[in-house]
Design an enzyme around this catalytic site. Structure first.
Site, PDB file in Angstrom:
ATOM      1  CG  ASN A 142     -22.223 -10.851 -54.639  1.00  0.00           C
ATOM      2  OD1 ASN A 142     -22.518 -11.583 -55.784  1.00  0.00           O
ATOM      3  ND2 ASN A 142     -22.086 -11.607 -53.426  1.00  0.00           N
ATOM      4  CG  HIS A 191     -20.263 -14.656 -51.089  1.00  0.00           C
ATOM      5  ND1 HIS A 191     -21.390 -15.280 -50.170  1.00  0.00           N
ATOM      6  CD2 HIS A 191     -20.544 -13.331 -50.892  1.00  0.00           C
ATOM      7  CE1 HIS A 191     -22.274 -14.458 -49.930  1.00  0.00           C
ATOM      8  NE2 HIS A 191     -21.588 -13.175 -50.201  1.00  0.00           N
ATOM      9  CD  GLU A 248     -19.735 -10.408 -48.056  1.00  0.00           C
ATOM     10  OE1 GLU A 248     -20.213  -9.374 -48.399  1.00  0.00           O
ATOM     11  OE2 GLU A 248     -19.940 -11.700 -48.411  1.00  0.00           O
TER      12      GLU A 248
END
Ligand code: PGA
Length: 269
Positions: free
Chosen positions: A30, A117, A187
């Site tokens: 990313n 995200h 994450e």
């Protein structure tokens, strides 16, 4: 067997390779808001050379900023590297200034799109409901959705990791997803870009929790690819990628040089 997206982008290794019992790991880079035309061509091109010279270590994807997409697609053409968007809108087209549709990502040859995200959730106030709609748009466009979840440091410190991540899983996954079309990236927000990571036991525990929850809520645990993201580097990749239930990594900072990103790819067990 490779999965071929609607527009013909090939995503290899989504199913176990012939004669192998385990799925190839997915290593996705990313790039976030980094790079230039020149640097992106060098990085994507350098990576494509490495992957072509030593294929089969892992499935590899890179997610550049939108304006660099064409250069990156050109640089990786003829290699098995998949290209992905970092975000998309939930509608296919229309009056949404500044946004990009999953349909357009598919049209230019992408294979993946990241949605949800934590930087999008924080910078743009994205809710799980919106992330779910985006993920469904990604599937409709024939791409693979990489759906991100993860707790903040305060949430971890107050013992809320499973509550928060469970809520994100319930709220953010697309209806109608399959292990071929949905990837989840765990994450922890406090591990992103900080050089800190959870212990291997903690990663294993949260991954097991996520897999069970995805199974329970969406019938989507078995065969699901579950990536870990947050300060994955060449130096810690081997041990993280060897943790049970870790099917790959979503890599930020260390995806910005060929050397570091390749070091992670080479660490796949
Ligand atoms: P990092 O970022 O590898 O720089 O910690 C990971 C991510 O945000 O996907």
């Amino acid at each position: 067997m490779a999965y071929v997206s609607k527009r013909g982008a090939t995503i290899s290794g989504i199913e176990p390779r012939t004669g192998e019992t385990h799925m190839a790991k997915l290593i996705a880079g990313n790039w976030k808001m980094n790079g230039s035309v020149e640097s992106s061509r060098a990085l994507a091109g350098g990576l494509a050379e490495k992957v072509k010279a030593t294929p089969g270590l892992a499935d590899v994807a890179i997610c550049p900023p939108g304006p660099l997409m064409r250069d990156v697609l050109t640089a990786v053409a003829g290699s098995p590297i998949g290209v992905g968007g970092q975000d998309c809108h939930w509608n296919e087209a229309g009056a949404h200034t500044g946004d990009t549709s999953a349909a357009l990502l598919a049209d230019i040859g992408c294979a993946y799109a990241i949605v949800g995200h934590s930087e999008r959730r924080a910078d743009h106030g994205e809710t799980s409901e919106q992330v779910k709609a985006k993920a469904e748009a990604v599937l409709s466009a024939g791409l693979v959705a990489i759906v991100c979840v993860g707790e903040t440091e305060a949430e971890r410190d107050t013992g809320q990791t499973e509550t928060v991540v469970g809520r994100q899983i319930d709220g953010s996954l697309p209806d109608g997803g399959t292990p071929k079309t949905v990837v989840i990236a765990y994450e922890p927000v406090w591990a992103i870009g900080t050089g800190r990571t959870p212990s291997l036991e903690e990663i294993a525990a949260v991954h097991a929790f996520i897999r069970a929850r995805a199974q329970e809520s969406y019938d989507l645990g078995e065969g699901l690819r579950l990536l870990y993201g947050g300060s994955v580097k060449p130096g810690n990749a081997a041990e993280i990628l060897a943790v049970e239930g870790v099917d790959g990594a979503l890599v930020g900072g260390a995806s910005l040089t060929v050397e570091d990103f390749w070091g992670i790819i080479e660490s796949c067990p």
